[in-house]
Write a protein that holds these residues in place. Structure first.
Motif, mmCIF file in Angstrom:
data_model
loop_
_atom_site.group_PDB
_atom_site.id
_atom_site.type_symbol
_atom_site.label_atom_id
_atom_site.label_comp_id
_atom_site.label_asym_id
_atom_site.label_seq_id
_atom_site.Cartn_x
_atom_site.Cartn_y
_atom_site.Cartn_z
ATOM 1 N N ILE A 135 0.945 -1.311 -0.021
ATOM 2 C CA ILE A 135 -0.055 -0.073 0.032
ATOM 3 C C ILE A 135 0.737 1.121 0.068
ATOM 4 O O ILE A 135 1.647 1.534 0.890
ATOM 5 N N LYS A 136 0.715 1.840 -1.077
ATOM 6 C CA LYS A 136 1.893 3.052 -1.221
ATOM 7 C C LYS A 136 1.219 4.403 -0.491
ATOM 8 O O LYS A 136 0.070 5.056 -1.017
ATOM 9 N N THR A 137 1.820 4.645 0.619
ATOM 10 C CA THR A 137 1.287 5.670 1.224
ATOM 11 C C THR A 137 1.430 7.202 0.666
ATOM 12 O O THR A 137 0.561 7.954 0.855
ATOM 13 N N ASP A 138 2.537 7.205 -0.262
ATOM 14 C CA ASP A 138 2.742 8.333 -0.877
ATOM 15 C C ASP A 138 1.299 8.558 -1.877
ATOM 16 O O ASP A 138 1.390 9.917 -2.384
ATOM 17 N N GLY A 177 -7.823 13.976 2.640
ATOM 18 C CA GLY A 177 -9.132 13.765 2.426
ATOM 19 C C GLY A 177 -9.725 12.386 2.304
ATOM 20 O O GLY A 177 -11.048 12.212 2.106
ATOM 21 N N SER A 178 -8.643 11.511 2.410
ATOM 22 C CA SER A 178 -9.005 10.091 2.114
ATOM 23 C C SER A 178 -9.748 9.405 3.403
ATOM 24 O O SER A 178 -9.350 9.823 4.582
ATOM 25 N N VAL A 179 -10.682 8.674 3.175
ATOM 26 C CA VAL A 179 -11.364 7.746 4.213
ATOM 27 C C VAL A 179 -11.136 6.362 3.830
ATOM 28 O O VAL A 179 -11.958 5.926 2.759
ATOM 29 N N ILE A 180 -10.200 5.839 4.445
ATOM 30 C CA ILE A 180 -10.058 4.435 4.110
ATOM 31 C C ILE A 180 -10.388 3.416 5.011
ATOM 32 O O ILE A 180 -10.207 3.266 6.283
ATOM 33 N N MET A 185 0.427 2.407 8.298
ATOM 34 C CA MET A 185 0.075 3.525 7.669
ATOM 35 C C MET A 185 -0.226 4.721 8.338
ATOM 36 O O MET A 185 0.182 5.945 7.942
ATOM 37 N N ALA A 186 -0.694 4.593 9.525
ATOM 38 C CA ALA A 186 -0.862 5.996 10.503
ATOM 39 C C ALA A 186 0.342 6.477 10.931
ATOM 40 O O ALA A 186 0.765 7.757 10.977
ATOM 41 N N ALA A 187 1.505 5.584 11.291
ATOM 42 C CA ALA A 187 2.782 5.847 11.534
ATOM 43 C C ALA A 187 3.570 6.581 10.494
ATOM 44 O O ALA A 187 4.037 7.752 10.910
ATOM 45 N N VAL A 188 3.220 6.313 9.280
ATOM 46 C CA VAL A 188 3.846 6.918 8.249
ATOM 47 C C VAL A 188 3.171 8.252 7.719
ATOM 48 O O VAL A 188 3.758 9.290 7.590
ATOM 49 N N LEU A 189 1.962 8.194 7.642
ATOM 50 C CA LEU A 189 1.184 9.238 7.182
ATOM 51 C C LEU A 189 1.122 10.455 8.077
ATOM 52 O O LEU A 189 1.025 11.690 7.715
ATOM 53 N N SER A 190 1.115 10.164 9.668
ATOM 54 C CA SER A 190 1.064 11.092 10.478
ATOM 55 C C SER A 190 2.317 12.061 10.348
ATOM 56 O O SER A 190 2.368 12.958 11.439
ATOM 57 N N LYS A 191 3.523 11.853 9.805
ATOM 58 C CA LYS A 191 4.489 12.528 9.644
ATOM 59 C C LYS A 191 4.184 14.013 9.065
ATOM 60 O O LYS A 191 4.754 15.120 9.181
ATOM 61 N N ALA A 223 4.009 -6.670 9.946
ATOM 62 C CA ALA A 223 4.648 -5.519 9.872
ATOM 63 C C ALA A 223 5.461 -5.379 8.733
ATOM 64 O O ALA A 223 5.673 -4.339 8.141
ATOM 65 N N PHE A 224 6.265 -6.495 8.571
ATOM 66 C CA PHE A 224 7.532 -6.448 7.590
ATOM 67 C C PHE A 224 6.843 -6.330 6.359
ATOM 68 O O PHE A 224 7.251 -5.493 5.203
ATOM 69 N N ALA A 225 5.640 -6.977 5.980
ATOM 70 C CA ALA A 225 4.900 -7.144 4.866
ATOM 71 C C ALA A 225 4.259 -5.818 4.512
ATOM 72 O O ALA A 225 4.286 -5.185 3.353
ATOM 73 N N ALA A 226 3.680 -5.281 5.518
ATOM 74 C CA ALA A 226 3.274 -3.768 5.367
ATOM 75 C C ALA A 226 4.132 -2.781 4.953
ATOM 76 O O ALA A 226 3.712 -1.756 4.322
ATOM 77 N N ALA A 227 5.287 -2.741 5.544
ATOM 78 C CA ALA A 227 6.531 -1.708 5.017
ATOM 79 C C ALA A 227 6.961 -2.262 3.935
ATOM 80 O O ALA A 227 8.178 -1.600 3.785
ATOM 81 N N GLY A 228 6.346 -2.978 3.324
ATOM 82 C CA GLY A 228 7.088 -3.116 1.583
ATOM 83 C C GLY A 228 8.057 -4.101 1.661
ATOM 84 O O GLY A 228 8.957 -3.964 0.638
ATOM 85 N N LYS A 229 8.325 -4.738 2.812
ATOM 86 C CA LYS A 229 9.568 -5.660 2.918
ATOM 87 C C LYS A 229 10.954 -5.131 2.816
ATOM 88 O O LYS A 229 11.974 -5.431 2.376
ATOM 89 N N GLU A 230 10.838 -3.486 3.183
ATOM 90 C CA GLU A 230 12.094 -2.937 2.984
ATOM 91 C C GLU A 230 12.692 -2.360 4.377
ATOM 92 O O GLU A 230 13.710 -1.717 4.520
ATOM 93 N N LYS A 231 11.783 -2.573 5.411
ATOM 94 C CA LYS A 231 12.291 -2.137 6.836
ATOM 95 C C LYS A 231 12.801 -3.003 7.694
ATOM 96 O O LYS A 231 12.475 -4.249 7.669
#
Length: 417
Positions: A11-14, A19-22, A37-43, A332-340
């Motif tokens: 899921i690409k947070t960028d 205004g999105s309601v997911i 997603m909340a941790a990334v978007l809240s920045k 969490a690893f999958a949610a982070a795109g397997k990159e974290k």
């Protein structure tokens, strides 16, 4: 006519606009995905989190404010994570936030930049059958994400993995096998009775899966214990057997133990875990990390080898580790795109502070760095060098991260269990 949907493993947070309601539906990893997603978007955004049904109360320090009830005055001064609920219910599993409706919903939608809503429940199981009024998706939804835990394919198909088993058996058109199959997941996604039946807006299937190799580090000399501590009986079996049992119920690309003790290798064989013998354990923990990483990557590149997205390292002295904890970290690893780099942080007895612990997942891209380690600090060297690559996963039960380094630790563990 069935709804058209997209499929993705990331899921690409960028790509999520203000205004999105997911609304997040489905089974297997919804809460963990929402938390990431909340941790990334809240920045950048004021992110609201709610549940149209129920969700567990977030852990201390993981959010900025929680608003409960329509009487709440909703003022959000800056980007952050804000929870909303009609009520808070006490349950045997802990406090749960319930409902997102009425005046509170109106206030939250006006005050936040993005709303993330857990719109489905599956009792922590990867497969379910939906009742007529489920999932509960609010009208304002602009995007529906369906979580599908493809990583659980091959596990036993019974009441431990299927939520509402009798209902599932009555409506699933195929003959249910002894294990979870891809057809079951595809039916849940595409059926008119499945996860998207009440969806609104853009529909996306998040394929929650990652190919991970497990490495158990078991080459220590236990000088503080004065004995082969990993074979000491704890709760009726050798300490390390609890780690092996937890791994046995989770799907991994490969399972390996690195040890300098024949007795541990013999025990590992009973659990279907390969053994790599460490002839230089005196060089420190890093030697075990190097050997375990090399063994897993050799398999990936060998004939018929499985692709590996990440490597998960377990100390052999964590007898309270559970399959649920392991799966949460893998999600969490999958949610982070397997990159974290995924690091669990365990809540302390003060209910305020957290401490880093194990098991840790490293993306396969770090395999070369892992094989260059030396000394006794293991992968901590990499965590220190690449802090921007680390994603910490809060764990509320600090006991799960217990490791046994001394006789005093063992006495405390036995007194608790």
């Amino acid at each position: 006519m069935l709804l058209k949907f997209e499929r993705t493993e990331l899921i690409k947070t960028d790509d999520i606009p203000k205004g999105s309601v997911i609304s997040v539906v489905g089974c297997g990893g919804k809460t963990t995905l929402i938390e990431y997603m909340a941790a990334v978007l809240s920045k950048k955004f004021k992110v609201g989190v709610a549940a149209s049904a129920k969700m567990r109360m977030p852990l201390p320090g993981t959010f900025d404010q929680c608003f409960i009830g329509s009487q709440s005055e909703v003022i959000l001064p800056e980007p952050g994570i804000y929870y909303f609920a009609d009520t808070c219910m006490k349950t045997p599993e802990g406090d749960k936030l319930c409902g997102f409706s009425g005046d509170l919903k109106k206030k939250a939608l006006l005050a936040t930049d993005i709303m993330l809503i857990e719109a489905d429940g599956s009792a922590h199981k990867p497969v379910k059958a939906w009742k007529e009024d489920e999932p509960v998706i609010i009208q304002e939804t602009t995007m529906t994400i369906g979580a599908a835990a493809f990583g659980r394919i091959g596990e036993a198909a019974d009441g431990t993995t299927i939520h509402r088993l009798p209902l599932f058996l009555s409506i699933y058109p195929g003959a249910v096998s002894k294990t979870l199959t891809r057809d079951m997941f595809e039916w849940m996604i595409g059926s008119k009775d499945g996860m998207f039946k009440n969806s609104r807006g853009r529909a996306v299937v998040w394929e929650n899966r990652a190919e991970i190799a497990a490495v158990v580090l078991a080459s220590g000399y236990a000088r503080r214990m004065g004995a082969n501590k990993l074979m000491i009986p704890v709760m009726g079996k050798p300490m390390i057997a609890h780690v092996f049992e937890a791994l046995a119920t989770v799907s991994f690309s490969k399972k390996t133990v690195v040890t300098n003790q024949a007795s541990i290798g013999a025990l590992a064989k009973k659990y279907g875990i390969d053994t790599v013998f460490n002839h230089h354990a005196d060089e420190g923990q890093s030697r075990s990390v190097v050997l375990g990483t090399a063994a897993c990557m050799r398999q990936e590149h060998g004939e018929g080898g499985k692709h590996i997205d990440g490597l998960m390292f377990f100390p052999g002295d964590m007898p309270l580790v559970t399959p649920d904890l392991i799966r949460k970290l893998m999600t969490a690893f999958a949610a982070a795109g397997k990159e974290k780099i995924i690091v669990p942080v365990y809540l302390g007895s003060d209910q305020k502070t957290y401490r880093r612990g194990s098991p840790v997942i490293f993306p396969a891209a770090f395999s070369e760095a892992l094989m260059q380690l030396s000394g006794d600090s293991g992968g901590r060297q990499i965590l220190k060098k690449y802090p921007e690559k680390v994603y910490e996963v809060p764990v509320g039960d600090g006991r799960l991260g217990t490791d046994i380094d001394s006789s005093e630790d063992l006495i405390k563990l036995r007194s608790r269990t």
